[in-house]
Design an enzyme around this catalytic site. Structure first.
Site, PDB file in Angstrom:
ATOM      1  N   HIS A 127      44.420  36.856  39.807  1.00  0.00           N
ATOM      2  CA  HIS A 127      44.896  37.625  38.672  1.00  0.00           C
ATOM      3  C   HIS A 127      43.789  37.918  37.654  1.00  0.00           C
ATOM      4  O   HIS A 127      43.970  38.718  36.739  1.00  0.00           O
ATOM      5  CB  HIS A 127      46.049  36.890  37.977  1.00  0.00           C
ATOM      6  N   ARG A 128      42.637  37.292  37.806  1.00  0.00           N
ATOM      7  CA  ARG A 128      41.494  37.629  36.956  1.00  0.00           C
ATOM      8  C   ARG A 128      40.899  38.972  37.379  1.00  0.00           C
ATOM      9  O   ARG A 128      40.290  39.675  36.585  1.00  0.00           O
ATOM     10  CB  ARG A 128      40.404  36.550  37.067  1.00  0.00           C
TER      11      ARG A 128
END
Length: 405
Positions: A375-376
């Site tokens: 999700h980064r």
């Protein structure tokens, strides 16, 4: 005297476990003859003899884990390294047309060497029951001796042992537990999983894919003499989708504050083996045809199961897939193969009633997929768009074919 040391077999390994010696003190050995099997983080490797000579001392016991550079055994050279004065054994083998020579003479030094193909677990069973693997006739056409071959041999020699008994041998003692060594591949898997989970903020996206049309095309191709496995289609559709959404074929370089979008498509194939989870890599998948991909998937999987993968076949993956449907899985939250950005798992395909475009209830073949992503690096909306693109190619296989032209 020459010491045979544990050297760095690849990928900066720092230690290895001695699992089996292929020679004993006093044996005559030839240049390049395998001497000892060592379990590294990812594979079982053979260390070979640097010269022709005689085994004088075994310095490390089986089961011990040692650092790179540690001397495992010592040899007394038979007048120097004969590999400089005569043909290597492997060349003589090729000339004789046999991979299992019974006797080769080199500079008047005779040695008998027959390398038997078998996994470490199969060798372990044979050792525990004092069986010489050379006495067993393999059932596999490749010549590899399997666990079943060893059990059958035991049966035929009136030593009947059932497979479950082999696994439970050590439970005969008055104990309510059994110890399993936590090392080798299993320990490395645990380290990688922990690093992945504690480093990457995982998000898992689930979707359903209608496989009906693809399965029909697969049967049509089979009837025409072209047998292509479902994973080959899935992998090809994946590569096409990655070209449209390169963020999932990427690696985050936090130290330099950048995301590396890979221009190569090396697909890791998570494979469950008796030695643990192995990830062979299908390199340059974007440059290969369906037939080539189909062949390589089968070849890599077979080598992973047999424990015969070369280190180069397990390096540089850019994204990993896990085809767990044949095992009966219907859903999961897979852990990303660090430092990749995503891992996609393909689950069981089930027959279900669905509503078609004409509002008719028909039977469809529905597969669940789960996609974990970093999700980064990517957001949920992008993952959904990527999944939609992939599903569209599978559900409309004519589009997939057109994309390959």
């Amino acid at each position: 005297m020459i010491d045979v040391k544990l050297h760095d077999i690849g990928e900066g390994m720092t230690e290895g476990e001695v699992i089996h010696y292929l020679v004993k003190v006093g044996d005559k050995v030839q240049t390049d003859q395998p001497l000892v099997e060592v379990q590294t983080d990812k594979m079982v490797a053979e260390l070979t003899s640097p010269c022709t000579g005689i085994v004088k001392e075994i310095q490390i016991a089986v089961g011990e884990t040692v650092k790179v550079g540690t001397s495992l055994l010592s040899l007394e050279s038979a007048g120097g390294d004969h590999s400089q004065k005569s043909q290597p054994v492997k060349d003589l083998i090729k000339e004789n047309g046999s991979s299992n020579p019974s006797k080769i003479e080199e500079n008047s030094v005779e040695f008998t060497y027959k390398r038997v193909l078998a996994t470490p677990y199969t060798r372990k069973i044979a050792r525990e029951h004092n069986i010489n693997l050379e006495d067993i006739i393999p059932s596999d056409p490749s010549g590899r001796i399997t666990e079943e071959d060893v059990i059958s041999f035991l049966d035929n020699t009136n030593k009947k042992i059932e497979p479950k008994q082999l696994i439970a041998e050590k439970l005969n003692a008055p104990s309510h537990s059994e110890e399993i060594p936590y090392r080798g591949i299993r320990k490395k898997i645990a380290e990688n999983m922990k690093k992945s989970l504690f480093t990457i903020p995982h998000v898992t996206h689930f979707d359903e894919v209608n496989m009906t049309n693809l399965l029909e095309m697969k049967e049509q191709l089979k009837a025409a003499g072209n047998s292509i496995s479902v994973p080959a289609f899935l992998l090809k559709a994946l590569v096409i989708s990655l070209k449209d959404f390169p963020i999932f074929n990427a690696e985050l370089d936090e130290e330099n504050s950048r995301i590396l979008l890979k221009k190569t498509y090396h697909i890791g194939l998570a494979t469950n083996t008796e030695n643990g989870l192995i990830v062979p890599v299908l390199h340059d998948a974007d440059k290969k045809s369906l037939k080539q991909i189909n062949h390589e998937i089968k070849d890599l999987t077979q080598k992973a199961l047999a424990g015969s993968l070369h280190l180069s076949a397990m390096q540089n993956s850019t994204i990993t897939i896990s085809n767990v449907g044949p095992l009966g899985s219907i859903a999961a939250t897979p852990i990303i193969n660090f430092p990749e950005t995503a891992l996609i798992a393909f689950h069981k395909t089930k027959k279900r009633p669905i509503v078609n475009e004409n509002d008719e209830i028909v039977i469809g073949h529905i597969m669940t997929l789960s996609m974990s992503f970093d999700h980064r690096v990517a957001d949920g909306a992008t993952a959904i768009a990527f999944s939609n693109r992939f599903s569209s190619l599978i559900e409309n296989p004519h589009k997939l074919i057109l994309e390959m032209i």
